[in-house]
Design a protein around this motif. Structure first.
Motif, PDB file in Angstrom:
ATOM      1  N   GLN A  42      15.424  62.602 110.939  1.00  0.00           N
ATOM      2  CA  GLN A  42      14.946  61.336 110.398  1.00  0.00           C
ATOM      3  C   GLN A  42      13.444  61.371 110.136  1.00  0.00           C
ATOM      4  O   GLN A  42      12.970  60.871 109.110  1.00  0.00           O
ATOM      5  N   ALA A  43      12.718  61.969 111.056  1.00  0.00           N
ATOM      6  CA  ALA A  43      11.265  62.079 110.857  1.00  0.00           C
ATOM      7  C   ALA A  43      10.944  62.973 109.655  1.00  0.00           C
ATOM      8  O   ALA A  43      10.033  62.676 108.872  1.00  0.00           O
ATOM      9  N   THR A  46      11.796  61.063 106.505  1.00  0.00           N
ATOM     10  CA  THR A  46      10.754  60.059 106.265  1.00  0.00           C
ATOM     11  C   THR A  46       9.488  60.704 105.742  1.00  0.00           C
ATOM     12  O   THR A  46       8.838  60.179 104.810  1.00  0.00           O
ATOM     13  N   GLU A  47       9.143  61.844 106.298  1.00  0.00           N
ATOM     14  CA  GLU A  47       7.946  62.548 105.834  1.00  0.00           C
ATOM     15  C   GLU A  47       8.127  63.050 104.413  1.00  0.00           C
ATOM     16  O   GLU A  47       7.200  62.937 103.591  1.00  0.00           O
ATOM     17  N   ARG A  49      10.134  61.787 102.182  1.00  0.00           N
ATOM     18  CA  ARG A  49      10.147  60.615 101.308  1.00  0.00           C
ATOM     19  C   ARG A  49       8.724  60.130 101.048  1.00  0.00           C
ATOM     20  O   ARG A  49       8.385  59.765  99.916  1.00  0.00           O
ATOM     21  N   ALA A  50       7.926  60.112 102.098  1.00  0.00           N
ATOM     22  CA  ALA A  50       6.531  59.708 101.919  1.00  0.00           C
ATOM     23  C   ALA A  50       5.786  60.690 101.014  1.00  0.00           C
ATOM     24  O   ALA A  50       4.972  60.282 100.172  1.00  0.00           O
TER      25      ALA A  50
END
Length: 545
Positions: A42-43, A46-47, A49-50
């Protein structure tokens, strides 16, 4: 005692209990591991995606920078095109032919006598002309008459009605011959300043009517006048004439010649503007997307250095801010040299295609698009030795083709601390730029962009109802009005073509809202896809989109 009884009871189930405990422990450990892995995934997602969002924002901002950079460069390009292809000057010359021209004083008595006889013939050719002349001179009839001049020669002319008109050689003139009359066109009398040049189409109609009204006697006599004028002008002057005097003494152009020049120059300027604007757009996209990619890679390396995950940016291929300035200055070649080469190709194509087209011809949208398509075919393709058309390479128009031209460009830009030869990062950027400009992806994107730019011209003429067709006017609510218009003559379409060409060269006040071509190209999907290829540095350039 009680403990022994408990042990006796559990002993038969000890193995089962051990299995259950092992399974439970394993499940706990596995669950903990899976939860940790899910958190890591998930991290990571998220990274990523960012990072993708940051890259997307950078890319979109880079495309906006491309549009603003293009608008900043546009005045330099437009000033040269408008100056060297002065359509407005030809329009002014056509308007001047409709105004009464002052007669040039000539000291030779024989020439004056010849001109007086020409005036008498031209003024007595028809009764309507006499009435117009008398009405135009009625305002000055109250002035005292000029003293009689000594008679040197008298010319008697018989008109079509049988009347005889005498004109004294050096006596008082009753009229004057304008530029239009000397070229076989009628003199316009009583036309006010506000009426001159009301529209290009009206000028063309007047020219056609004038040619029909002239008789054979007028044409023959006026041809003699032009011969006398040319013989007078051909005498060698005592001193070199300034350019203005040489221009006055040069034989004037007829309206037909000016109209043909106006037709060719109007299309040449407008289409040259579309070609150079499209090429400058693509070149700017390649340059800024290459620099944007290097800037993004440099920022990622700096972030890794801050986090202690790697070393900072280093190496010969690293692009410095000074290198970026030098690299961006290479657009000077297209704006000062390359556009002229493109204009020559466009001019040859326009002469071949539009030259035979009559100014009286009406063109609908299909015919107009066919003419533009034929011009594009001649500009964008070259015939080889086997007579097979091959796409023309615009690379020499975008970048200096030889080391001498490269040195000339570096000398003309003369930036601060400019090196005598390109540095390694600049050579790398130029090599990458040439690769993209020579790729099939660029040819596909250029073809789509040019089709879109030429389509903007056709749409603009259609909106102004120049090419005929059926349009729907919204009257509000459910009511619509279908309006059918007829196509205009080419002479009337020229004004709108020239207007569109001038508007396409305007920067729109640096807001991007005043240039229709720039805004439409900025939203073109093919151009956005090509920019993404350059920005993300995909290697499959020959695979297209």
């Amino acid at each position: 005692m009680l403990l022994e009884r408990f042990r006796k009871r559990l002993r038969p189930h000890a193995r089962s209990l051990a299995v259950v405990a092992g399974v439970a422990g394993g499940l706990y450990l596995a669950g903990t591991y899976l939860l940790d892995r899910l958190k890591d995934i998930q991290a990571k997602v998220t990274e990523e995606r960012a990072s993708r969002e940051s890259l997307r924002r950078r890319f979109l901002q880079n495309q906006e920078d491309c549009t603003f950079t293009l608008l900043a460069l546009l005045p330099t390009l437009s000033a040269q095109i408008l100056e060297e292809m002065d359509v407005e000057d030809l329009t002014h010359q056509l308007q001047q032919l409709s105004k009464p021209k002052p007669e040039i004083a000539i000291t030779s008595s024989s020439t004056v006598a010849m001109e007086d006889s020409i005036v008498s013939l031209a003024s007595t050719e028809s009764s309507s002309d006499v009435e117009l002349l008398s009405s135009s001179s009625s305002s000055s009839s109250s002035a005292p008459p000029a003293p009689p001049a000594p008679a040197s020669s008298t010319t008697t002319t018989t008109t079509s009605s049988g009347e005889e008109v005498e004109a004294e050689g050096e006596g008082e003139k009753t009229g004057e011959v304008g530029v239009g009359e000397a070229e076989g066109e009628p003199k316009e009398v009583g036309r006010t300043q506000s009426d001159v040049g009301a529209s290009w189409s009206s000028e063309f109609q007047e020219m056609d009517k004038g040619k029909e009204n002239l008789s054979e006697s007028q044409q023959s006599v006026l041809s003699i006048a032009s011969t006398v004028e040319s013989s007078t002008v051909s005498s060698p002057p005592a001193a070199p004439l300034p350019p203005s005097a040489a221009t006055l003494l040069a034989p004037p152009k007829t309206k037909m010649q000016l109209w043909n020049e106006l037709k060719l120059l109007t299309f040449t300027r407008t289409l040259t503007a579309l070609y150079t604007l499209t090429l400058l757009t693509l070149q700017t996209r390649i340059q800024l997307n290459l620099l944007g990619r290097h800037s993004y890679v440099r920022s990622v390396k700096e972030l890794e250095t801050t986090l202690g995950l790697g070393e900072g940016p280093q190496g010969e291929g690293e692009v410095s801010p000074e290198d970026e300035m030098v690299y961006l200055s290479f657009s000077w070649w297209l704006m000062n040299v390359g556009w002229r080469e493109v204009a020559e190709r466009v001019e040859r194509a326009v002469k071949e295609v539009m030259g035979p087209v009559s100014l009286k011809k009406t063109l609908n949208q299909t015919e107009f698009e066919a003419l533009l398509l034929e011009i594009r075919r001649k500009v964008e393709f070259d015939l080889g030795g086997d007579s097979i058309p091959r796409p023309h390479s615009f690379l020499p128009h975008l970048l200096p083709p030889t080391p001498s031209t490269l040195a000339h460009l570096l000398q003309q830009t003369h930036l601060n601390a400019l090196p005598s030869s390109p540095t390694a990062p600049i050579r790398l950027l130029l090599s990458e730029t040439s690769t993209y400009l020579s790729s099939p992806s660029f040819e596909s994107c250029l073809s789509s962009s040019l089709a879109h730019a030429f389509g903007s011209l056709v749409d603009a003429l259609g909106e102004r109802r120049m090419l005929g067709g059926v349009t729907v006017d919204q009257q509000g609510g459910r009511f619509e009005e279908i309006v059918e218009t007829k196509p205009k003559r080419l002479a009337e379409v020229l004004a709108e073509v020239a207007k569109f060409g001038r508007e396409s060269l305007e920067d729109g006040g640096m807001l991007g809202g005043g240039n229709r071509v720039v805004d439409s190209l900025a939203d073109l999907p093919e151009l956005a896809s090509f920019s993404a290829v350059v920005y993300s540095s995909y290697l499959g350039l020959d695979e297209g989109f």
